[in-house]
Enzyme design. Structure first.
Site, short mmCIF file in Angstrom:
data_model
loop_
_atom_site.label_atom_id
_atom_site.label_comp_id
_atom_site.label_asym_id
_atom_site.label_seq_id
_atom_site.Cartn_x
_atom_site.Cartn_y
_atom_site.Cartn_z
N LYS A 144 -1.84 12.64 -5.31
CA LYS A 144 -1.97 12.60 -3.63
C LYS A 144 -0.62 12.03 -3.38
CE LYS A 144 -4.20 9.07 -1.82
NZ LYS A 144 -3.15 8.07 -0.90
N ASN A 145 -0.25 10.71 -4.01
CA ASN A 145 0.95 10.11 -3.17
C ASN A 145 2.41 10.80 -3.62
OD1 ASN A 145 -0.79 8.28 -2.24
ND2 ASN A 145 -0.71 6.65 -3.68
N CYS B 194 -3.72 -1.26 8.18
CA CYS B 194 -5.02 -0.50 7.54
C CYS B 194 -5.87 -1.78 6.96
CB CYS B 194 -4.64 0.70 6.60
SG CYS B 194 -4.44 -0.19 4.94
N ARG C 161 0.76 -3.86 6.47
CA ARG C 161 1.42 -2.46 6.00
C ARG C 161 2.56 -2.46 6.83
NH1 ARG C 161 -2.08 0.98 3.05
NH2 ARG C 161 -0.13 1.91 2.22
N ASP D 84 -3.26 0.16 -7.07
CA ASP D 84 -4.39 1.15 -7.04
C ASP D 84 -5.50 1.47 -7.89
OD1 ASP D 84 -2.01 3.52 -5.20
OD2 ASP D 84 -3.12 1.78 -4.54
N ARG E 217 -10.30 11.11 0.73
CA ARG E 217 -8.83 11.24 1.23
C ARG E 217 -8.22 11.20 -0.40
NH1 ARG E 217 -6.76 6.67 4.81
NH2 ARG E 217 -5.09 7.62 4.13
C1 EPZ Z 1 2.18 3.39 -1.59
O1 EPZ Z 1 2.17 2.69 -0.42
C2 EPZ Z 1 0.93 4.05 -1.83
N1 EPZ Z 1 0.73 5.20 -0.57
C3 EPZ Z 1 -0.22 3.25 -1.89
O2 EPZ Z 1 -1.41 3.84 -2.22
C4 EPZ Z 1 0.12 1.96 -2.93
O3 EPZ Z 1 -0.80 1.04 -2.94
C5 EPZ Z 1 1.58 1.44 -2.54
O4 EPZ Z 1 2.49 2.34 -2.38
C6 EPZ Z 1 1.77 0.49 -3.62
O5 EPZ Z 1 2.16 1.04 -4.96
C7 EPZ Z 1 1.46 6.17 -0.94
O6 EPZ Z 1 2.29 6.55 -1.63
C8 EPZ Z 1 1.04 7.28 0.29
P1 EPZ Z 1 4.81 -0.25 -0.38
P2 EPZ Z 1 3.41 2.09 0.62
O7 EPZ Z 1 5.62 0.14 0.58
O8 EPZ Z 1 4.41 2.73 0.41
C9 EPZ Z 1 5.14 -4.44 1.87
C10 EPZ Z 1 -3.58 4.58 -2.12
O9 EPZ Z 1 -4.62 3.83 -2.34
N2 EPZ Z 1 6.06 -3.39 2.74
O10 EPZ Z 1 5.11 -0.07 -2.00
O11 EPZ Z 1 2.93 1.77 1.94
C11 EPZ Z 1 3.68 -3.73 1.99
O12 EPZ Z 1 2.96 -4.41 3.20
C12 EPZ Z 1 -2.59 3.77 -1.41
O13 EPZ Z 1 -3.32 5.71 -2.63
C13 EPZ Z 1 6.74 -4.35 3.63
O14 EPZ Z 1 6.72 -5.46 3.81
O15 EPZ Z 1 3.44 0.81 -0.28
C14 EPZ Z 1 3.18 -4.20 0.71
O16 EPZ Z 1 2.67 -5.46 0.75
C15 EPZ Z 1 -2.84 2.71 -0.92
N3 EPZ Z 1 7.45 -3.58 4.52
C16 EPZ Z 1 4.34 -4.01 -0.27
O17 EPZ Z 1 5.35 -3.93 0.56
C17 EPZ Z 1 7.91 -2.38 4.44
O18 EPZ Z 1 8.54 -1.61 5.39
C18 EPZ Z 1 3.99 -2.71 -1.03
O19 EPZ Z 1 4.05 -1.57 -0.06
C19 EPZ Z 1 6.95 -1.67 3.50
C20 EPZ Z 1 6.15 -2.28 2.80
#
Ligand code: EPZ
Length: 421
Positions: free
Chosen positions: A22-23, A118, A123, A308, A400
């Site tokens: 998915k991701n 969310c 996020r 995840d 989802r």
């Molecule tokens: C991706 O989300 C995945 N989603 C998430 O999977 C997964 O949990 C996550 O990566 C971590 O591996 C998809 O790929 C669609 P991040 P993403 O940016 O990209 C902070 C699932 O269950 N952050 O790596 O949104 C953020 O708040 C989903 O399939 C900032 O502060 O995750 C988090 O604490 C849930 N500023 C950390 O970084 C930003 O601009 C990691 O987030 C971006 C992120």
């Protein structure tokens, strides 16, 4: 709203095919915006999130045709009619922000709704915006939308991410492919989904090196061409189904499973006393005998233990022999499955980012509620081992990210059925 009913206690035996990630797919689909030639994805998962991304791309005027029941996505953004991603679609799925970088890189402007938070956390997308500004974009935040402009195109830059972000790495990587000059992404995410995206972009003519390491280098090109790309298998679905025989006893072969995609997770399963065997068809997982051993888990960016899979691992540890500690270091609110598991008799105490789980002999079935995608499947896993019946509500969260979960599990002997609302 549909529910899923499970009667627990049956050791699972059989095989489960693992779908495309998915991701990975949610990052690969926006890549169609980088070229006016056709981009075709094979092995796409059939999930509601993929349908949401399809709707978003179509709202921009892109063509997205699902073939072979959705396993093939034939896409083209030759004739875009809009560069605006509306809130009513973006709010349903945060990955929608991934259209921002490609639209800006190819068309010099984009208006994309901020995704909002969310259930698992605020996020923010500040790192996405920081990267695009470093490449010369001007960004104005107005009425909940990012108004991005790069009238003279993007330029290569050195971007050092203060924290590892999968999405920000993906947005920056896609944008950099069409920027003038060289871009270096430092402290980049190393997830397999990033590697898969880089492989697809390279097939489209992008010049990328270092994906899968903490430093990715991109040499911008004038234009990208079309390609056909097979989506990598879903390591989170894989890990989830590896836990099914672990929690019920029995033995399941996860078809297409690859240990390199779930290394830290598989190591942790073995530490808990679960056997993980590589076979010519995938990964065979079995629980030898007795209770699993308590283990401690810390979630980290890849190649560490994936956030995840934290909720799913907690379900297993609820019946482990001893006390386990799970430290969630990626998101600030990702223990909402804990009180629901508690309704099934689990003994879990949450203090800040750490959950302490004291294993019990057996969980007991109960009505429970899904709160987010991975929490919902952890409840299903717990229900498979619990005594009696569990009814999980709000399973739209589950749909989802998991294709036909009740079919895949009942094929291995689980007593599970969907109750249509
Ligand atoms: C991706 O989300 C995945 N989603 C998430 O999977 C997964 O949990 C996550 O990566 C971590 O591996 C998809 O790929 C669609 P991040 P993403 O940016 O990209 C902070 C699932 O269950 N952050 O790596 O949104 C953020 O708040 C989903 O399939 C900032 O502060 O995750 C988090 O604490 C849930 N500023 C950390 O970084 C930003 O601009 C990691 O987030 C971006 C992120």
């Amino acid at each position: 709203m549909d529910q899923i009913a499970v009667t627990g206690g049956t050791p699972l035996r059989g095989e489960i095919p693992i779908a495309g990630a998915k991701n990975a797919c949610l990052a690969l689909m926006p890549a169609t915006l980088l070229t006016d030639e056709p981009l075709t994805l094979m092995n796409a998962p059939r999930l509601s999130d993929i349908r949401t991304m399809t709707t978003l791309l179509q709202s921009l005027g892109a063509e997205v045709t699902a073939l072979q029941g959705g396993k093939v996505l034939a896409m083209s953004s030759h004739d875009l009619t809009s560069l605006r991603a509306d809130y009513d679609i973006v709010r349903k799925m945060r990955a929608s922000i991934l259209v921002l970088g490609p639209m800006l890189a190819r068309h010099g402007r984009a208006v994309v709704s901020l995704p909002g938070g969310c259930a698992i956390g605020a996020r923010p997308v500040d790192l996405h915006l920081m990267a695009l500004e470093a490449m010369g974009a001007t960004l104005d935040l107005r009425e909940g939308y990012v108004h991005a402009k790069a009238p003279n195109g993007l330029k290569g830059a050195r971007i050092a991410f203060p924290t590892v972000s999968v999405g920000a790495t993906e947005n920056a990587l896609m944008a950099a492919t069409l920027a003038r000059g060289t871009t270096v992404l430092a402290n980049a995410a190393r997830e397999p989904e990033i590697v898969d995206l880089a492989r697809c972009l390279r097939a489209m003519g992008a010049r990328i090196a270092g994906e899968g390491t903490g430093t990715i280098e991109v040499e911008g090109v004038a234009a990208l061409c079309g390609a056909t790309h097979a989506v990598v298998i879903d390591r989170i679905e894989l890990g989830t189904y590896m836990l099914a025989p672990a929690i019920t006893g029995g033995e399941v072969e996860c078809l297409g499973g690859r240990r390199d995609l779930v290394g830290a997770f598989a190591d942790k399963l073995e530490e808990a006393g679960i056997a993980v065997e590589e076979t010519p068809r995938g990964l065979k997982v079995s629980r030898r005998n007795g209770r699993v051993a308590a283990v401690d888990v810390v979630t980290e960016p890849f190649p560490g233990f994936p956030t995840d899979l934290q909720a799913q691992m907690m379900a297993l540890l609820c019946t482990a022999d001893g006390v386990s500690r799970l430290e969630e270091r990626i998101f600030e609110n990702r223990f909402m499955h804990a009180p629901e598991l508690g309704r099934m008799g689990a003994r879990i105490s949450v203090q800040g980012g750490t959950a302490t789980v004291t294993g019990v002999e057996r969980l007991r079935g109960a009505p429970v509620m899904a709160t987010d995608l991975r929490a919902s499947v952890s409840l299903i896993l717990a229900a498979l081992a619990a005594e009696g019946e569990t009814v999980v509500s709000r399973v739209y969260h589950l749909d989802r990210g998991y294709e036909r979960v009740e079919e895949k599990l009942s094929a291995c002997g689980a007593r599970i059925e969907r109750i249509a609302a």
